[in-house]
Design a protein around this motif. Sequence first.
Motif, PDB file in Angstrom:
ATOM      1  N   ALA D 128       0.946 -20.567-104.322  1.00 43.03           N
ATOM      2  CA  ALA D 128       2.230 -21.153-103.898  1.00 43.03           C
ATOM      3  C   ALA D 128       2.020 -22.581-103.385  1.00 43.03           C
ATOM      4  CB  ALA D 128       2.872 -20.289-102.814  1.00 43.03           C
ATOM      5  N   ALA D 129       0.931 -22.781-102.628  1.00 39.64           N
ATOM      6  CA  ALA D 129       0.647 -24.097-102.048  1.00 39.64           C
ATOM      7  C   ALA D 129       0.337 -25.123-103.131  1.00 39.64           C
ATOM      8  CB  ALA D 129      -0.527 -23.988-101.074  1.00 39.64           C
ATOM      9  N   SER D 130      -0.302 -24.651-104.217  1.00 39.37           N
ATOM     10  CA  SER D 130      -0.747 -25.582-105.260  1.00 39.37           C
ATOM     11  C   SER D 130       0.320 -25.802-106.319  1.00 39.37           C
ATOM     12  CB  SER D 130      -2.022 -25.048-105.918  1.00 39.37           C
ATOM     13  OG  SER D 130      -1.690 -23.948-106.748  1.00 39.37           O
ATOM     14  N   SER D 131       1.472 -25.161-106.160  1.00 40.42           N
ATOM     15  CA  SER D 131       2.485 -25.306-107.215  1.00 40.42           C
ATOM     16  C   SER D 131       3.648 -26.183-106.740  1.00 40.42           C
ATOM     17  CB  SER D 131       3.001 -23.927-107.642  1.00 40.42           C
ATOM     18  OG  SER D 131       3.735 -23.342-106.593  1.00 40.42           O
TER      19      SER D 131
END
Lengths: 131, 131, 131, 131, 131, 131
Positions: D128-131
Amino acid sequence: MTDNERLARGKKVREAVLGGAHVARTAKNRTPFNAEFQDFLMEYAWGSIWSRPGLDHKTRSMITIAMLVALGRADELKLHIRATANTGVSRDEVKEIMMHAAIYAGVPAAFGAFQLAAQIFAEMDKKAASS
Amino acid sequence: MTDNERLARGKKVREAVLGGAHVARTAKNRTPFNAEFQDFLMEYAWGSIWSRPGLDHKTRSMITIAMLVALGRADELKLHIRATANTGVSRDEVKEIMMHAAIYAGVPAAFGAFQLAAQIFAEMDKKAASS
Amino acid sequence: MTDNERLARGKKVREAVLGGAHVARTAKNRTPFNAEFQDFLMEYAWGSIWSRPGLDHKTRSMITIAMLVALGRADELKLHIRATANTGVSRDEVKEIMMHAAIYAGVPAAFGAFQLAAQIFAEMDKKAASS
Amino acid sequence: MTDNERLARGKKVREAVLGGAHVARTAKNRTPFNAEFQDFLMEYAWGSIWSRPGLDHKTRSMITIAMLVALGRADELKLHIRATANTGVSRDEVKEIMMHAAIYAGVPAAFGAFQLAAQIFAEMDKKAASS
Amino acid sequence: MTDNERLARGKKVREAVLGGAHVARTAKNRTPFNAEFQDFLMEYAWGSIWSRPGLDHKTRSMITIAMLVALGRADELKLHIRATANTGVSRDEVKEIMMHAAIYAGVPAAFGAFQLAAQIFAEMDKKAASS
Amino acid sequence: MTDNERLARGKKVREAVLGGAHVARTAKNRTPFNAEFQDFLMEYAWGSIWSRPGLDHKTRSMITIAMLVALGRADELKLHIRATANTGVSRDEVKEIMMHAAIYAGVPAAFGAFQLAAQIFAEMDKKAASS
């Protein structure tokens, strides 16, 4: 060691653990269908494993009960609760094993085992009273 | 007894059985997600059951290992094989418990447990050698 | 919280879920052999877990039934099928849980559970009709 | 209903529950060896059971997780922990199901499930953080 | 294939395996509570899996018995021991499967299965003698 | 029959089923800790049960795989999937056994087994290609 020697050793250990009454009952129930399985158990379970000196009968009795409670094998558990009269596991120790099993195998496993043990102990007391 | 008394008692017994290294590792892994579960275990598994005087730690260690082998719970089994260093169960006794389990829980349960124990004992020897 | 407070909380939740008839039956069956286990369950299963606010009783009732079907623990399953009268799980929902369990735990697990539920529901209907 | 209609219905429900990423991954892993099994699951698990209106997806998600914890099926449990993002089961509810499972299936079952869930939630947060 | 075609195919295979008496008994026991589950089994267990040509009925009968012994599902095991009269598995082969299961699932699993099979075979012989 | 005769018979059958590469690997892994267990398996699993003439090796291979899938014993299952190259169970038959197991032991048991079999078959193909 030959098969016959191992059978003989297994018979002796089994009778010491499960008791003469159980041995007589099994002999009476011997049929062509189960005879080879009975002999296999005598050699494999009793002549090979229970006969090993590395753990005494009392300890083997306790770990057997613990596993049967965990696996929910009620019929075999009955045999081994009765056998505690021969292996020296006290009723308080049976209680402790079953409470311990509630943690590792879940409350329902222990709950069923408590009911079964109560029933077996009542039978044993009744038989003792009538003899 | 209050919750805090039981938590304190559980902590002491757990450290005696699982060892200081494990206790430190668990404390480090504590998160909001698992904190209540950790406390629940501390109170019930350790403060209520393992703390009972009716069976000594060595016997509880042996029946725990027997049940974990039977149920195939590999991660928890690792902890309790390591714990034998604290509970006084010898490696020969671990071997006997696992051979006994082959009878009651089947050969594959015992086979997996032998491999796991060999791996844990090797780690323990390595750590001992390097310290 | 003290042991007595937790016991009291557990008793209340347990009676709400399993019903007064079950509570009375268990009290009558209390013996020196099972008394400590009964108290342990009251605190551990009922005072600690079922009392937690994070899931309502109906949801706990449904996941309990699902697990007991999967594990094949028939005696405990009977209690929890009876308890649906108190937890608000409908018979149609019991049916759905058991069909769902056929996928995850296999057809025989669900098959046995269907037979057991039919028997318990018939007993409940009979008791309701005669009261 | 024809097989193709049921397959189509199963596909839709499965994608709603397990998510598009999982569906794409399974399609990529399709081989002659597992193709018939994949189709069988699509009809049987998804087109027939998960599609039934008697329980909503959130409830099915919760009882599925409870059973997989009890049975110790780690790979399938991972899928269904990931699926909670689609079925609306919160992380606190996952925690409650697993603490509840400690009572009914034993502490080791719950312990393993807590570790697995923590790992899956961490992966989900990272993604989620990397998207 | 439509649902009805699969139901029809399942019915035929099931009757060939479990026998007409069992089919009649199940039909008599059909209730609103279990009707959908019965249809589900007819389609999937019988119409989808047992109908597949990749293994003959005798082989399916043997692996079914082996799994039911391993899982300790006694009620379903009874059905499938009775079914050997239709699938061509001999009593000696049943004995061999159960002795084999003692190795892989443990002695208590096999022990219970031997007792159950003896009881079913006795019932079958009695019924044959009286007809 | 003496122990040594049975050991010799067991060795021969085991090599025929599990293959020379496995036998060599086990011999290399023999330690004081597992030696007695290895001999015990050789005598009982192989010298007593697999050596019995009542079921051929192919049938024993199939029921073994079925039970290991049902019980979720992944490590032992790998050995017996590899062994199909020696016992004559085709990959299509492995697929059928696993689809059949989905009915009796649940979808997750079969799902894990499919993944494991795919991985073992890929290893076998790779080894065959490089030799």
